[in-house]
Structures are given as C-alpha cells and as structure tokens.
Write a protein that holds these residues in place. Sequence first.
Motif, PDB file in Angstrom:
ATOM      1  N   GLN B  62       0.839  -1.206   0.000  1.00 59.55           N
ATOM      2  CA  GLN B  62       0.000   0.000   0.000  1.00 59.55           C
ATOM      3  C   GLN B  62       0.865   1.243   0.000  1.00 59.55           C
ATOM      4  O   GLN B  62       1.597   1.504   0.964  1.00 59.55           O
ATOM      5  CB  GLN B  62      -0.916   0.008   1.229  1.00 59.55           C
ATOM      6  N   PHE B  63       0.756   1.990  -1.085  1.00 54.87           N
ATOM      7  CA  PHE B  63       1.440   3.283  -1.158  1.00 54.87           C
ATOM      8  C   PHE B  63       0.512   4.320  -0.533  1.00 54.87           C
ATOM      9  O   PHE B  63      -0.706   4.190  -0.584  1.00 54.87           O
ATOM     10  CB  PHE B  63       1.719   3.645  -2.621  1.00 54.87           C
ATOM     11  N   ILE B  64       1.076   5.345   0.061  1.00 51.67           N
ATOM     12  CA  ILE B  64       0.333   6.466   0.643  1.00 51.67           C
ATOM     13  C   ILE B  64      -0.305   6.137   1.995  1.00 51.67           C
ATOM     14  O   ILE B  64       0.084   6.681   3.009  1.00 51.67           O
ATOM     15  CB  ILE B  64      -0.761   7.047  -0.281  1.00 51.67           C
ATOM     16  N   LYS B  65      -1.300   5.285   2.014  1.00 57.33           N
ATOM     17  CA  LYS B  65      -2.077   5.055   3.226  1.00 57.33           C
ATOM     18  C   LYS B  65      -1.211   4.662   4.417  1.00 57.33           C
ATOM     19  O   LYS B  65      -0.118   4.170   4.273  1.00 57.33           O
ATOM     20  CB  LYS B  65      -3.112   3.978   2.981  1.00 57.33           C
ATOM     21  N   LEU B 127      -0.652  -3.495  -5.912  1.00 52.88           N
ATOM     22  CA  LEU B 127       0.069  -2.237  -5.691  1.00 52.88           C
ATOM     23  C   LEU B 127      -0.975  -1.140  -5.508  1.00 52.88           C
ATOM     24  O   LEU B 127      -1.377  -0.449  -6.456  1.00 52.88           O
ATOM     25  CB  LEU B 127       0.996  -1.949  -6.877  1.00 52.88           C
ATOM     26  N   ASP B 128      -1.427  -1.024  -4.273  1.00 52.52           N
ATOM     27  CA  ASP B 128      -2.550  -0.149  -3.959  1.00 52.52           C
ATOM     28  C   ASP B 128      -2.112   1.317  -3.956  1.00 52.52           C
ATOM     29  O   ASP B 128      -1.193   1.692  -3.223  1.00 52.52           O
ATOM     30  CB  ASP B 128      -3.107  -0.547  -2.582  1.00 52.52           C
ATOM     31  N   GLU B 129      -2.748   2.131  -4.785  1.00 49.36           N
ATOM     32  CA  GLU B 129      -2.475   3.571  -4.895  1.00 49.36           C
ATOM     33  C   GLU B 129      -1.092   3.901  -5.451  1.00 49.36           C
ATOM     34  O   GLU B 129      -0.567   4.992  -5.207  1.00 49.36           O
ATOM     35  CB  GLU B 129      -2.678   4.267  -3.531  1.00 49.36           C
ATOM     36  N   LEU B 130      -0.583   2.982  -6.237  1.00 46.76           N
ATOM     37  CA  LEU B 130       0.708   3.237  -6.895  1.00 46.76           C
ATOM     38  C   LEU B 130       0.628   4.433  -7.844  1.00 46.76           C
ATOM     39  O   LEU B 130       1.603   5.176  -8.018  1.00 46.76           O
ATOM     40  CB  LEU B 130       1.155   1.994  -7.689  1.00 46.76           C
ATOM     41  N   THR B 131      -0.539   4.630  -8.452  1.00 46.77           N
ATOM     42  CA  THR B 131      -0.670   5.679  -9.476  1.00 46.77           C
ATOM     43  C   THR B 131      -0.216   7.054  -8.985  1.00 46.77           C
ATOM     44  O   THR B 131       0.365   7.821  -9.737  1.00 46.77           O
ATOM     45  CB  THR B 131      -2.134   5.821  -9.942  1.00 46.77           C
ATOM     46  N   TYR B 132      -0.511   7.342  -7.697  1.00 52.01           N
ATOM     47  CA  TYR B 132      -0.166   8.670  -7.170  1.00 52.01           C
ATOM     48  C   TYR B 132       1.343   8.880  -7.131  1.00 52.01           C
ATOM     49  O   TYR B 132       1.829   9.999  -7.283  1.00 52.01           O
ATOM     50  CB  TYR B 132      -0.777   8.867  -5.777  1.00 52.01           C
ATOM     51  N   MET B 133       2.069   7.793  -6.908  1.00 51.15           N
ATOM     52  CA  MET B 133       3.535   7.887  -6.879  1.00 51.15           C
ATOM     53  C   MET B 133       4.069   8.284  -8.250  1.00 51.15           C
ATOM     54  O   MET B 133       5.099   8.957  -8.354  1.00 51.15           O
ATOM     55  CB  MET B 133       4.154   6.534  -6.475  1.00 51.15           C
TER      56      MET B 133
END
Lengths: 197, 197
Positions: B62-65, B127-133
């Motif tokens: 999990q990216f971000i969270k 890859l949860d919320e990878l897009t924001y990276m």
Amino acid sequence: MTDKHKNKMQKLKEKVDAGIAAADQERGVMIVLTGDGKGKSSSAFGMVIRALGYHYKVGVVQFIKGEQLSGEELYLRDQCPEVDFYQMGTGFTWNTQDREGDIEAAQATWAVAKKMLTDDRYHLVVLDELTYMLSFNYLDESEVLTTLKNRPANQSVVVTGRGGGSALQEIADTVSEIREVKHAYRAGIQARRGVDF
Amino acid sequence: MTDKHKNKMQKLKEKVDAGIAAADQERGVMIVLTGDGKGKSSSAFGMVIRALGYHYKVGVVQFIKGEQLSGEELYLRDQCPEVDFYQMGTGFTWNTQDREGDIEAAQATWAVAKKMLTDDRYHLVVLDELTYMLSFNYLDESEVLTTLKNRPANQSVVVTGRGGGSALQEIADTVSEIREVKHAYRAGIQARRGVDF
C-alpha cells in the motif's frame, strides 16, 4: 519549490478536512456496484475483508453463480467462519435455460438474503449479482427495495451486477459504475484462476 | 413464452461460449483500477480473497495510506499468514507536506514491491495507490513500467488509484474505470468502518 509544494498540499489538506467535517451522519450505507467492467464482485469481497478486520459479522449471498468453483467461494465458505455464505448454485441462467426453475431458485435465495437484511447482527451483507434477478423479473422489485430500505440502521449492504433498474440506484447511498476501458479477455487471454474467479 | 425464453438464452449461451473458446492464452494479467468512484482498492482486496481460496501466495503493497488503521490492514496483516503485507505508513501526502520525505518513503516502498515483482512464488501482487507515486513523480515511471512488464509470466498484478498516466494503462491487460455516480459522503454520511476502511 518546496514552499510551492507545501502550499499546494496545505490547500489539498484543507479541502479534504472540510469534506470530513461536513460528513456528520453515521450509519450503515447501501452501495451499488454496476457497469460492464471488471471489478464489481471483487470490490464487494474487498469490503468483506475490511469488515472481517474488525471482526464484524458478514453475510454473502451469490445470485446466479454456482457452476464454476470460485476462489471467493472456496475462501469465504471454507476458511471464514465469521461469514455466512450462500450461493444460488444453479449456474448462469443462459446455461439452465429453464425460466421456472430459475425463478424458484432466485426466490429461495432471496429468502436467505431477506433473513440477513432483517438481522442487525450482520454489519455487512453482500448481494452479489442481485441486479440480474430484478432485470429478469425473477424477484418482485418493490419487495426487494422495501426490504433493502428497511434493513437495520447500522447494517451496510452491497449490491453488484449490471443493470437492475434506476429505482435500485435511487435508494442507494453510493453508486459506482465500473466501466470497461479494456479487458484481457478481448485480447484472447483466459480468465485467470485466483484473479477473475 | 417458454420457447422464446429458451431461444434467447440459447443465443446468449452461444455468444458466451464463443467468447470463452476464443480466449486461448493463459498467463498472469495486469489490471489497472482507476477513476474517481468508490471500489478501486476494495476490488483489489477481493481478488486477494480469490487467490487465497486457491492457497496462492499474495503480496500487497500500500502506497500512501498508513495513518488511519484500516480493516484490510488489520485483516491481511494480522489474520492472513499467506499474504505479505507492506504499507508505506507515512500518511497521505497532503498531511505530511514534506516532498523529500515522501519521495524517500515511496522509493523504499517501491523496493519492497520490486522484490515481489521479480519473485515468481507470488501469484498475485497488489500495488494499492501506486498511481499517485507516478503522478507526483515520486517514482521513475520507466523503471516502474519496465519492472511491471518483466514480471514473472504467471504472476498477476493489480494497480489501483486515480490517474497514473496513459503508459500504465497501455501495458495493462485489463483497465476498469470506476466512475462515481453518487457517493454517501456527499450526502453527509461518514466513511463507514468495515466498508470504506
């Protein structure tokens, strides 16, 4: 550069915080996941994971599906004692080609769902592919809608499937339309065990 | 009436069967779940359930969270030994307001993801919320895309989040856009524990 980033993020934070402050009602929600793209049922099962994280009681009722064994069935039925799992088990309606039999199965399945929707011990109830039962007129729409509306205040319910009519969406709190941008299937790639089913 | 139903269902069955026969490639798929509606991350977690049903090994990054405890974290981290769960843990970027720190955290998290994406024991990697990276330029797009493309042939990967650029969608097999038709939040209803997080 750093200040610019900080300012931008500060503004974003204010926007997010204001939204959170404005949401002051706390109760169960009704969610409809519709559209032609991949991800409707799996999204419902993801919410099951969230509920299980807090040890909430969960009910899952699958309309239509049943011929092909699925990962969610194997997992929720066999490995999750906190989940009450029920499946119509007659296969897709285009395989049975038996309208009377399908109606009977749909109504027996609805009876199981209705019990959950009147039992406040269930924090979350998933009605997977319920929409087709409404589109095919296998269930009485007004009975289904009334039962959904009158469910316990703390209970959330997730309905999945294409179509299902506008009245269902009207009584829902959240409606997401999952739109197919592209699908592996159309490029000749088989449905994948442990991903698609 | 019964014949009409039978004919209609027979035609539908032929169409479905022809589609299945045409899909003759079997391999892992890359799925992107994007859009502004509810259901992206939960859909990815639903696929985790499917994979667990078959006892496949799963990786979730999990990216971000990370600031708010979530049901999926509680469940996947604490109750699923078959799942390797990793969280960036720095909170939303609009809370940290520290670009350099965020980039460092994103890159450390990507290193964990990259290990999974080169390890064929993982049947499914989320890859949860990878897009924001990618949107924030916290990660190098070409490195991310190359790693995704070169992953083991039997491994499926699910990327979630809004945006992320067109190149990511181009290399994906399946892309679903989850469109918000309506959201409880806008009607003043709080995010629900065990449903929304």
